[in-house]
Design an enzyme around this catalytic site. Structure first.
Site, mmCIF file in Angstrom:
data_model
loop_
_atom_site.group_PDB
_atom_site.id
_atom_site.type_symbol
_atom_site.label_atom_id
_atom_site.label_comp_id
_atom_site.label_asym_id
_atom_site.label_seq_id
_atom_site.Cartn_x
_atom_site.Cartn_y
_atom_site.Cartn_z
ATOM 1 N N LYS A 1 3.931 3.116 -0.917
ATOM 2 C CA LYS A 1 2.797 2.509 -0.202
ATOM 3 C C LYS A 1 2.684 2.963 1.249
ATOM 4 O O LYS A 1 3.666 3.220 1.923
ATOM 5 C CB LYS A 1 2.918 0.980 -0.230
ATOM 6 C CG LYS A 1 2.601 0.361 -1.566
ATOM 7 C CD LYS A 1 1.148 0.535 -1.982
ATOM 8 C CE LYS A 1 0.215 -0.346 -1.211
ATOM 9 N NZ LYS A 1 0.097 -1.695 -1.760
ATOM 10 N N GLU B 1 -6.248 -4.147 8.930
ATOM 11 C CA GLU B 1 -6.402 -5.453 8.277
ATOM 12 C C GLU B 1 -6.239 -6.590 9.284
ATOM 13 O O GLU B 1 -6.954 -7.593 9.242
ATOM 14 C CB GLU B 1 -5.369 -5.605 7.157
ATOM 15 C CG GLU B 1 -5.605 -4.662 5.990
ATOM 16 C CD GLU B 1 -4.396 -4.638 5.067
ATOM 17 O OE1 GLU B 1 -4.252 -5.564 4.271
ATOM 18 O OE2 GLU B 1 -3.593 -3.695 5.156
#
Ligand code: ARG
Length: 480
Positions: free
Chosen positions: A282, A289
């Protein structure tokens, strides 16, 4: 020490003291409190309301208090109530009796209004600076990729191809309007409330224009009740910052989408991404965000401030002490979000091939096939219908509009000729040669205009900054 102990015979309960104290958060106003006191003291001496000797001691003492505050040497525990009390108490310890004359012709009500306005003014300049920086970052990326294509979207469905630079400049426009709002807000923030006293003005021959000049204010408040009661300048800044946060959040959302495998339009630099504790592959866009997520508290602070003010009788009420935490956090959050986003934007690596392929796919040139017919006299609605049939034909064959032969096109309309075969995304973009459109020449001109505007904004801020007071400038010049 209490500033108001005289008429009381009982000590405050510890819980009331803790509940009522603002020093745990208003201590950051200290530079403004000291500057305001220094200017007030100079004005009092000038008007012979206090003696020159007392004024000199006060300034010397304030310099000492400021040095201690700067070095973190003063106790700021809640028993001190607020920063105004703390500064005055320490001044008294340092210089004795003359300190007691500083609060002549002043109340904490006009004092706190002053401090907050000075804080708000500085904050506006920092925010404007950050807005200039993020616009600069966006323009810089636009300059690096002047003709790169990307799909433009409506309903998050591919709509028409646009220049990547055009897309980036859309955000520059938004941040430009945000900057204009903050500049406008500056004008109404830049008003001196000192001299309003508790609410009715003061019975001394003060010179408010002198105080305003010393503190770099362009105007003095016209009504003493209004000056101590309202915080609309803070509401305005919070509203402008809520819009900044909204724009940032949209940009952040695009960065999140674009950096996903589904879009694959950009890579966010590793310095601004994070990994997963369980999934080794990832690379998460956490910063984007968070910027998106912090919008919630920005809106919250605006609503909090409006609600604090709603229904408050004039003039000062202790409720107003609740203005600070919301305001401080909004200012800090906005600055942090702006600067991290500016850095992130500068760090992105666009995957130009992937964007260009996506720009040309999904029948994104369909409107231009319809325009082709409309320009040859067919009503646009009918042209739209004809091209819709071509799209259906392509879907059946699994090809794109650019793959259709002249014969294929003729099946939809005989007005097509060879120039309609293989309309490219580049041609679609180039055709939008209107003011505000995405044609390369228009985008280049818009980018240059944005650069000029930014230069103007930076110069204007530089001039404005030069008029703002400094601790040194207020504390050191001798009084004569
Ligand atoms: N700490 C107070 C505030 O932040 C300062 C003003 C106090 N004035 C008063 N009348 N109690 O609002």
């Amino acid at each position: 020490m209490k500033l108001w102990g005289g008429r009381f015979s009982e000590a405050a309960s510890e819980s009331a003291e803790a509940f009522g104290a603002s020093i745990p958060f208003d201590h950051r106003l200290w530079p403004y409190d000291v500057m305001g006191s220094a200017a007030h003291c100079r004005m009092l001496a000038q008007q012979r309301i206090i003696s020159i000797d007392d004024a000199r001691s006060i300034l010397r003492g304030l310099a000492g208090v400021a040095a201690e505050l700067r070095d973190g040497k003063l106790d700021l525990s809640p028993s001190w109530e607020d920063i105004h009390t703390r500064v005055e108490a320490r001044l008294r310890e340092l210089i004795g009796d003359p300190a007691a004359r500083l609060h002549t012709a002043r109340s904490r009500n006009d004092q706190v209004a002053l401090d907050l306005r000075m804080f708000a003014r500085d904050a506006l300049l920092v925010e404007l600076d950050a807005l200039a920086t993020i616009q600069g970052s966006l323009v810089e990326v636009a300059i690096q990729h002047p003709e790169a294509l990307m799909p433009g979207y409506t309903h998050l469905q591919r709509a028409q191809p646009v220049l990547f630079a055009h897309y980036l400049l859309a955000y520059v426009e938004m941040f430009w309007r945000d900057a204009e709002r903050l500049l406008d807000c500056f004008r109404r923030t830049d008003v001196l409330p000192l001299g309003s006293g508790a609410l009715a003005g003061v019975p001394y021959p003060i010179d408010r224009d002198l105080t305003a000049r010393l503190l770099g204010f362009s105007a003095i408040s016209a009504n003493s009740i209004d000056a101590v009661a309202d915080r609309d300048f803070a509401v305005e800044q919070l509203a402008a910052l809520a819009l900044v946060a909204m724009h940032l959040s949209r940009l952040a959302e695009e960065l999140v989408l674009w950096s996903s495998a589904e879009f694959g339009f950009i890579e966010i630099a590793e310095a601004y991404a994070t990994g997963s504790s369980i999934m080794p592959q990832k690379r998460n866009p956490d910063m984007a965000e968070l910027v998106r997520g912090k919008t919630g508290r920005m809106y919250g602070h605006l609503v909090a401030m409006l609600t604090i003010l709603k229904g408050l009788p004039l003039a000062y009420n202790k409720d107003l002490q609740e203005d600070k935490e919301a305001f401080f956090d909004a200012v800090d959050t906005a600055q942090a979000c702006l600067s991290i986003t500016a850095e992130m934007v500068s760090s992105i690596r666009p995957k130009l091939d992937r964007m260009a392929t996506a720009a040309a796919a999904s029948f994104s040139t369909a409107t231009d096939y319809a325009d082709y017919l409309a320009k040859r006299g067919i009503p646009f609605r009918e042209a739209h219908e004809a091209v819709g049939k071509l799209v259906r034909l392509c879907e059946g064959r699994g090809c794109d509009l650019a793959d259709l032969s002249l014969d294929d096109l003729h099946a939809a309309s005989t007005l097509f000729d060879a120039s309609a075969v293989g309309i490219t995304a580049e041609a679609v973009v180039a055709a939008r040669n209107v003011a505000g459109g995405t044609a390369p020449a228009r985008v280049a001109a818009a980018r240059e205009a944005a650069e000029q505007r930014l230069k103007g904004l930076r110069a204007q801020m530089e001039r404005r900054r030069a008029t703002l007071p400094t601790l040194d400038g207020l504390l050191t010049p001798p009084i004569d």
